[in-house]
Structures are given as structure tokens and as C-alpha cells.
Design an enzyme around this catalytic site. Structure first.
Site, PDB file in Angstrom:
ATOM      1  N   ARG A  91      17.628   4.878  -8.881  1.00 36.30           N
ATOM      2  CA  ARG A  91      16.611   3.956  -9.362  1.00 36.30           C
ATOM      3  C   ARG A  91      16.135   4.459 -10.865  1.00 36.30           C
ATOM      4  NH1 ARG A  91      13.500  -0.659  -9.624  1.00 36.30           N
ATOM      5  NH2 ARG A  91      11.431  -0.317  -9.389  1.00 36.30           N
ATOM      6  N   GLN A 159       8.281   6.716   0.978  1.00 34.97           N
ATOM      7  CA  GLN A 159       7.660   6.865  -0.540  1.00 34.97           C
ATOM      8  C   GLN A 159       8.468   6.946  -1.697  1.00 34.97           C
ATOM      9  OE1 GLN A 159       4.452   6.617   0.331  1.00 34.97           O
ATOM     10  NE2 GLN A 159       3.400   6.859  -1.765  1.00 34.97           N
ATOM     11  N   ILE A 160       9.568   7.512  -1.531  1.00 34.25           N
ATOM     12  CA  ILE A 160      10.542   7.641  -2.594  1.00 34.25           C
ATOM     13  C   ILE A 160      11.037   6.326  -3.073  1.00 34.25           C
ATOM     14  CG2 ILE A 160      12.861   8.578  -3.241  1.00 34.25           C
ATOM     15  CD1 ILE A 160      11.976  10.947  -1.778  1.00 34.25           C
ATOM     16  N   HIS A 161      11.238   5.370  -2.010  1.00 34.53           N
ATOM     17  CA  HIS A 161      11.928   3.994  -2.026  1.00 34.53           C
ATOM     18  C   HIS A 161      10.772   3.001  -2.359  1.00 34.53           C
ATOM     19  CE1 HIS A 161      15.210   5.640   0.441  1.00 34.53           C
ATOM     20  NE2 HIS A 161      15.928   4.583  -0.026  1.00 34.53           N
ATOM     21  N   GLY A 162       9.614   3.443  -2.386  1.00 34.66           N
ATOM     22  CA  GLY A 162       8.717   2.654  -3.016  1.00 34.66           C
ATOM     23  C   GLY A 162       8.967   1.053  -2.227  1.00 34.66           C
ATOM     24  N   GLY A 163       8.394   0.057  -2.677  1.00 41.26           N
ATOM     25  CA  GLY A 163       8.459  -0.917  -2.357  1.00 41.26           C
ATOM     26  C   GLY A 163       9.706  -1.390  -1.523  1.00 41.26           C
ATOM     27  N   GLU A 186      10.170  11.956  25.788  1.00 38.45           N
ATOM     28  CA  GLU A 186      10.552  13.515  26.183  1.00 38.45           C
ATOM     29  C   GLU A 186       9.439  14.460  26.111  1.00 38.45           C
ATOM     30  OE1 GLU A 186      13.537  15.071  27.200  1.00 38.45           O
ATOM     31  OE2 GLU A 186      14.552  13.544  27.626  1.00 38.45           O
ATOM     32  N   THR A 188       5.179  14.299  24.673  1.00 34.67           N
ATOM     33  CA  THR A 188       4.730  13.976  23.448  1.00 34.67           C
ATOM     34  C   THR A 188       4.170  15.339  22.841  1.00 34.67           C
ATOM     35  OG1 THR A 188       2.272  14.523  24.525  1.00 34.67           O
ATOM     36  CG2 THR A 188       3.180  11.974  24.309  1.00 34.67           C
ATOM     37  N   GLU A 190       1.705  16.782  21.820  1.00 38.19           N
ATOM     38  CA  GLU A 190       0.382  17.162  22.605  1.00 38.19           C
ATOM     39  C   GLU A 190       0.799  18.055  23.866  1.00 38.19           C
ATOM     40  OE1 GLU A 190      -0.966  13.999  19.949  1.00 38.19           O
ATOM     41  OE2 GLU A 190       0.555  14.130  21.695  1.00 38.19           O
TER      42      GLU A 190
END
Length: 202
Positions: A91, A159-163, A186, A188, A190
Site C-alpha cells: 500500500r 486498522q492497518i488495512h483501512g477501508g 471454551e 469466557t 471472565e
């Protein structure tokens, strides 16, 4: 007193049916379906193990199951990282690949670091399990940490790939969708924290 039994119910057993296949956000390579048991009688020879030992059998699988789950989480995260490294090199923005920008370098470095930390936590728990040592705490740590790493890494990959990350033709969207399940099944996140705290004596 009620006891838990594990039984094998063969396909075609009267009273057993698959009512519908469930559509999922991710993890589509494994079918998930709604099962119906209506007046379903199962012969005694379909009992797994000893009578009344169903619950201990299930508990015994938790350690190995949660440790092996770590490998699954690491695999998803690793695939997202590799896609991100490849995309960041291809990119071009402002005349150069986005991998040359410090913000992208920092993201990729942290993603790699967290994957490696999850890997070594999984190795440690696996070694303890193979040695026959008690490792309930470590198994829960693997499940908790590795699954949350998978979510963080796949989110950063998007996020790195964007749209383009949100477009179905790019594989990173699949990793992102698959990772969402990992902190749920497996046990949660929590539940894992409750187990870890209990093993610490608090």
C-alpha cells in the site's frame, strides 16, 4: 442426586434430529446446529466411561482444551499479522509504502510481540501438562491471554488495512470475525479470570 452422564447418540437414533443449521458471524468452516432430543432413548452400551463420571470427565478436558485453544488463537493472530505485513509493503501513501511510517511500524512490532508472548505462555502450559503437573491456572492464562491477543491483533490488522480491511475479498476481515468468538467459547475471559484468581487463593 442427579448425575451427569456422557452418551453417544448415533445419527438416526429415534427422537434425535438436527432442526436447523445456525448462521454465524465467523468460524464458518465449522458447522453449528440446533439439536433436538424428543423422547430419545439411548442404549446403555452408548455410555462413555463409568456411570456418573460425566462431570469429572468434562473437567479433565478443560486443561488440554484451553491449552490447545492457545494454538488456535495464535494461528488466527499470526495470519492477521502476515496479511498486515504484506499489505503494508504494497500500500502506497504519500509516495511510499505505509510500512515505512513509524505508526505502522509500531503497530506491527506490538502485534508480533504479543503473539510471541502468547506462544511462549502456551509452550509453558503445554510443558507442564505433558509433565503431568497441575496447570489449571496456566491453562486459563493461555486461554485468556491468547484469545485477547487474537482480538487485539486482528483489530489492529483491520486498522492497518483501512477501508480495504472491511471488504470481503481481503482475508483480514475473516480473521477479525473469527477472533471475536475466541474470548467466548471454551470459557469466557471472565470465567478464566475467576479460575486464575481461585488458583491464586483469592
Amino acid at each position: 442426586m442427579e448425575v451427569l452422564r456422557i452418551l453417544i447418540v448415533d445419527k438416526g437414533t429415534p427422537g434425535y434430529s438436527v432442526t436447523r443449521k445456525l448462521k454465524k458471524v465467523g468460524n464458518r468452516s465449522a458447522d453449528t446446529a440446533e439439536l433436538l432430543f424428543e423422547d430419545c432413548r439411548v442404549p446403555k452400551d452408548k455410555l462413555v466411561g463409568e456411570e456418573g463420571k460425566g462431570f469429572p470427565y468434562l473437567i479433565a478436558t478443560l486443561k488440554s482444551g484451553r491449552i490447545s485453544y492457545g494454538g488456535r488463537c495464535i494461528g488466527v493472530a499470526r495470519a492477521a499479522l502476515e496479511s498486515s505485513i504484506r499489505y503494508a509493503g504494497e500500500r502506497i501513501q504519500f509516495g511510499k509504502p505505509i510500512k515505512d511510517f513509524q505508526v505502522t511500524k509500531f503497530k506491527l512490532a506490538r502485534m508480533a510481540m504479543e503473539i510471541e508472548a502468547a506462544r511462549w505462555l502456551t509452550y509453558r502450559a503445554s510443558w507442564l501438562f505433558d509433565q503431568g503437573k497441575d496447570c489449571m491456572k496456566e491453562a486459563s492464562m493461555v486461554k485468556l491471554y491468547a484469545s485477547e491477543v487474537a482480538q487485539r491483533v486482528t483489530s489492529e490488522a483491520m486498522q492497518i488495512h483501512g477501508g480495504y480491511g472491511y471488504i470481503m475479498e481481503y482475508p483480514v476481515q475473516r480473521h477479525w470475525r473469527d477472533a471475536r468468538l475466541l474470548t467466548i467459547t471454551e470459557g469466557t475471559s471472565e470465567i478464566q479470570q475467576i479460575v486464575i484468581a481461585r488458583e491464586l487463593g483469592v
